[in-house]
Enzyme design. Structure first.
Site, PDB file in Angstrom:
ATOM      1  N   ASP A  57       0.823  -1.228  -0.029  1.00 31.68           N
ATOM      2  CA  ASP A  57       0.028  -0.202   0.136  1.00 31.68           C
ATOM      3  C   ASP A  57       0.848   1.067  -0.092  1.00 31.68           C
ATOM      4  O   ASP A  57       1.669   1.457   0.719  1.00 31.68           O
ATOM      5  CB  ASP A  57      -0.735  -0.205   1.247  1.00 31.68           C
ATOM      6  CG  ASP A  57      -1.689   1.189   1.483  1.00 31.68           C
ATOM      7  OD1 ASP A  57      -2.101   1.830   0.262  1.00 31.68           O
ATOM      8  OD2 ASP A  57      -2.034   1.508   2.625  1.00 31.68           O
ATOM      9  N   ASN A  59      -0.577   4.497  -0.132  1.00 26.17           N
ATOM     10  CA  ASN A  59      -1.322   5.806   0.231  1.00 26.17           C
ATOM     11  C   ASN A  59      -1.918   5.540   1.506  1.00 26.17           C
ATOM     12  O   ASN A  59      -2.532   6.302   1.945  1.00 26.17           O
ATOM     13  CB  ASN A  59      -2.242   6.217  -0.901  1.00 26.17           C
ATOM     14  CG  ASN A  59      -3.336   5.256  -0.866  1.00 26.17           C
ATOM     15  OD1 ASN A  59      -3.546   4.158  -0.293  1.00 26.17           O
ATOM     16  ND2 ASN A  59      -4.233   5.477  -1.865  1.00 26.17           N
ATOM     17  N   ASP A  61      -4.150   3.567   2.903  1.00 28.32           N
ATOM     18  CA  ASP A  61      -5.576   3.279   2.991  1.00 28.32           C
ATOM     19  C   ASP A  61      -5.684   1.776   3.524  1.00 28.32           C
ATOM     20  O   ASP A  61      -6.939   1.364   3.482  1.00 28.32           O
ATOM     21  CB  ASP A  61      -6.409   3.720   1.729  1.00 28.32           C
ATOM     22  CG  ASP A  61      -6.051   3.005   0.516  1.00 28.32           C
ATOM     23  OD1 ASP A  61      -5.179   2.021   0.700  1.00 28.32           O
ATOM     24  OD2 ASP A  61      -6.731   2.954  -0.369  1.00 28.32           O
ATOM     25  N   ASP A  65      -1.919  -1.246  -3.832  1.00 30.67           N
ATOM     26  CA  ASP A  65      -2.032  -0.401  -4.857  1.00 30.67           C
ATOM     27  C   ASP A  65      -0.736  -0.515  -5.678  1.00 30.67           C
ATOM     28  O   ASP A  65       0.200  -1.296  -5.616  1.00 30.67           O
ATOM     29  CB  ASP A  65      -2.500   1.076  -4.499  1.00 30.67           C
ATOM     30  CG  ASP A  65      -1.463   1.697  -3.612  1.00 30.67           C
ATOM     31  OD1 ASP A  65       0.013   1.389  -4.110  1.00 30.67           O
ATOM     32  OD2 ASP A  65      -1.793   2.388  -2.453  1.00 30.67           O
ATOM     33  N   ASP A 245      -8.867 -16.609 -16.539  1.00 29.81           N
ATOM     34  CA  ASP A 245      -9.811 -17.052 -15.433  1.00 29.81           C
ATOM     35  C   ASP A 245     -10.774 -18.136 -15.827  1.00 29.81           C
ATOM     36  O   ASP A 245     -11.430 -17.680 -16.775  1.00 29.81           O
ATOM     37  CB  ASP A 245     -10.293 -15.908 -14.664  1.00 29.81           C
ATOM     38  CG  ASP A 245     -10.877 -16.099 -13.418  1.00 29.81           C
ATOM     39  OD1 ASP A 245     -10.289 -16.210 -12.417  1.00 29.81           O
ATOM     40  OD2 ASP A 245     -12.261 -15.962 -13.122  1.00 29.81           O
ATOM     41  N   GLU A 299      -6.605 -20.925 -16.477  1.00 26.94           N
ATOM     42  CA  GLU A 299      -6.707 -21.521 -15.317  1.00 26.94           C
ATOM     43  C   GLU A 299      -7.930 -22.595 -15.748  1.00 26.94           C
ATOM     44  O   GLU A 299      -9.029 -22.273 -15.837  1.00 26.94           O
ATOM     45  CB  GLU A 299      -7.437 -20.774 -14.348  1.00 26.94           C
ATOM     46  CG  GLU A 299      -7.681 -21.317 -13.081  1.00 26.94           C
ATOM     47  CD  GLU A 299      -8.723 -20.433 -12.237  1.00 26.94           C
ATOM     48  OE1 GLU A 299      -8.912 -20.729 -10.928  1.00 26.94           O
ATOM     49  OE2 GLU A 299      -9.608 -19.958 -12.863  1.00 26.94           O
TER      50      GLU A 299
END
Ligand code: NOJ
Length: 599
Positions: A57, A59, A61, A65, A245, A299
């Site tokens: 992370d 930032n 939060d 990210d 996926d 997958e």
């Protein structure tokens, strides 16, 4: 201390890696076949999966990210991986953490902006690595514009982008009014029926996963064109391919017959391999992949080894490779972990070596964001053996046949999380199963939690442990979206990077070894002791180079006589100091791993 013999071997391989990350070596090769295989960069790749929500992370939060990933690219380059697979980074309401996409051409706001993405991609390329992104096109989010249109009326032009069917008449409800039952008995992977009644038009839509993940109708050529177009969008930006996926589920039998009791026992198999799956994959290849130098990995839920060459065979022009689930789930029974049986695992790898010829490439992996932690599931995460067994598993993943896929944090020996109650989990699969199984009294709560502690997907989704500061250095903020494993003070990257004995340093050495010797990529594989219940012993041979890998999958010491007339030769990698070489009888400690170069 690393013995001198190992240390010198590693200097050699590190030299190769420092300059290539496995990339230059491959492009410098002539196009001639190697042991019958056509050499390609993606066969030689070591792939590292990033689950962006949990990686880093930037930032505060509490959610990982893209700038966070960019800040760790040096870490990945130094580890030596050549390709990054990024789990979904697209705009999503996060019913299934990004596997429910609202806009395929937008970056999830929690993860940053398109400019952040472009900067990350440029940073990856500058470091001679490549990026593949997740392609989730069996379904969208119910908040995707296509579905919002589709559900608005029966004659909307997007109606046929999804599967809408009338329900069956049920018995009258408590108010005496007629009720509707789902069109058939298809279950969702995430509990309950795979059909959801939408009051607006009084029809059901299909969702093999969550209610908020409606399945796309690939029989509609407009859907396929949209998918190819969004694929081109990302490839034109410079991404190097896709992890696809649940791709074998894209083609459905539109008459949706009820599943038989037998089919209900394995819905992955029942839903995979629909009537037009190969046709659609070939069309996708012609329209998209054939025009770029990309890597694709599907997958392959529900696809058997026997069916694999039909998807990955060179002459099929579908995908480069798939993930079969036979090894990663070999010790699983639903939510429960079964006892580990080494000969069963070994037999899977032999079946793969025998079942896939030089025209069908394979993958090797034992962990990802849908499975619990590597060391907790296949090794021994007790303090005595955690590091050693984590290193042993990395040795195996990096010396077996097929492109290696590593999952974030396994290079640190990160472990399962000590879940105590349902409120500790985030995963929709767990939450739905809790409602369906525990709240209906089918499974006692304590049993459910105990099982999930060993098998839940959230085990591998806890934040990366970067250092010993609060929240493991994952965030500067006070909270994280999923709790950090309390063992972060002991298990973290900062403590391991400069420690030559760490799991991280060892993984780096094992990656370098793979990059330096094509025998680990293209070499023949032979299990030389298949029935041995605790030792996994195999060779990887390419021309004059022949390596012997010895893995002691037990805590007991083993005086091991190498079968046949083989002498161990020179040690090139090992997770414990040893002076044994050029001999036939070895003294392997518990969870010891060694790689020898045979004479
Ligand atoms: C497989 C993904 O790996 C998993 O995380 C997801 O929940 C389902 N597909 C649905 O997209």
């Amino acid at each position: 201390m690393i013995p001198r013999l190992i240390a010198s071997a590693l200097v050699l391989v590190t030299f190769f890696t420092a300059t290539t990350n496995g990339q230059t070596a491959s492009s410098a090769q002539p196009a001639a076949t190697v042991n019958g295989y056509e050499p390609t960069w993606w066969k030689e790749a070591v792939v590292y999966q990033i689950y962006p929500r949990s990686f880093k992370d930037s930032n505060g939060d509490g959610i990982g990210d893209i700038p966070g990933i960019t800040s760790k690219l040096d870490y990945l380059q130094q580890l030596g991986v050549s390709v990054i697979w990024l789990s979904p980074h697209y705009d999503s309401p996060n019913a299934d953490n990004g596997y429910d996409i609202r806009d395929y051409r937008k970056v999830m706001s929690e993860f940053g902006t398109m400019a952040d993405f472009d900067k990350m991609l440029a940073g990856i390329k500058q470091r001679h690595m490549r990026l593949i992104v997740d392609l989730v096109v069996n379904h969208t989010s119910d908040e995707h514009r296509w579905f919002v249109e589709s559900r608005s009326s029966k004659d909307n032009p997007y109606r046929d982008f999804y599967f809408w069917r009338d329900g069956k008449p049920g018995s009258p409800g408590p108010d005496g009014k007629p009720t509707l039952l789902p069109p058939n008995n298809d279950p969702s992977f995430f509990s309950g029926s795979a059909w959801q009644l939408d009051p607006k038009t009084n029809q059901f839509y299909l969702h093999y996963f969550a209610v908020k993940q409606p399945d796309l109708n690939w029989d509609n050529p407009k859907v396929r064109e949209e998918v190819y177009s969004l694929m081109r969008f990302w490839l034109d930006k410079g991404v190097d391919g896709f992890r696809m996926d649940v791709i074998p589920l894209i083609s459905k039998n539109p008459s949706f017959p009820d599943l038989t009791p037998d089919q209900l026992k394995n819905i992955g198999k029942a839903y995979a391999n629909g009537p037009h799956m190969h046709e659609y994959l070939q069309e996708m290849n012609r329209n998209v992949m054939a025009k770029y130098d990309v890597m694709t990995v599907g997958e392959a839920l529900g696809i058997s080894l026997e069916q694999t060459p039909l998807i990955v065979g060179d002459s099929r022009h579908e995908l480069n490779m798939i993930f079969n689930f036979d090894a990663v789930r070999f010790n699983r029974d639903g939510l429960k972990l079964k006892p580990f049986d080494l000969p069963t695992l070994k037999a899977i790898y032999t079946r793969h070596a025998e079942g896939l010829d030089t025209h069908s490439w394979d993958t090797v992996f034992l962990a990802n964001h849908d499975n619990p932690r590597l060391v907790s599931t296949f090794g021994d995460d007790t303090p005595q053996f955690r590091m050693r067994s984590a290193k042993l598993l990395q040795t195996m993943l990096l010396t077996l046949r097929g492109t290696t896929f590593l999952y974030q944090g396994d290079e640190l020996g990160m472990t399962n999380y000590p879940f105590k109650s349902i409120s500790d989990f985030n995963d929709i699969e767990v939450k739905n199963a809790y409602k369906a199984k525990v709240l209906t009294g089918q499974i006692p709560e304590a049993t459910f939690i105990a099982d999930l502690r060993t098998t839940s997907r959230d085990n591998s989704r806890t934040p990366m442990q970067w250092d010993a500061s609060p929240q493991g250095g994952f965030t500067t903020g006070p909270k994280t979206w999923l709790a950090v494993n309390p063992n972060y003070k002991e298990i973290n990257a900062a403590a391991q990077i400069s420690d030559p004995d760490s799991v991280y340093s060892y993984t780096k050495q094992a990656i370098a070894l793979r990059h330096a010797h094509r025998a680990f990529v293209y070499g023949d594989y032979k299990d030389i002791d298949p029935a041995n219940p605790s030792i996994f012993a195999y060779t990887r041979k390419l021309g004059p180079e022949n390596f012997l890998v010895l893995l002691n999958f037990s805590e007991a010491e083993n005086v091991y006589k190498i079968p046949g007339s083989l002498d161990a030769g020179a040690l090139v990698l090992g997770n414990l100091p040893t002076s044994e070489h050029d001999t036939n009888t070895l003294h392997l400690s518990g969870w010891e791993a060694r790689v020898y170069k045979l004479k």
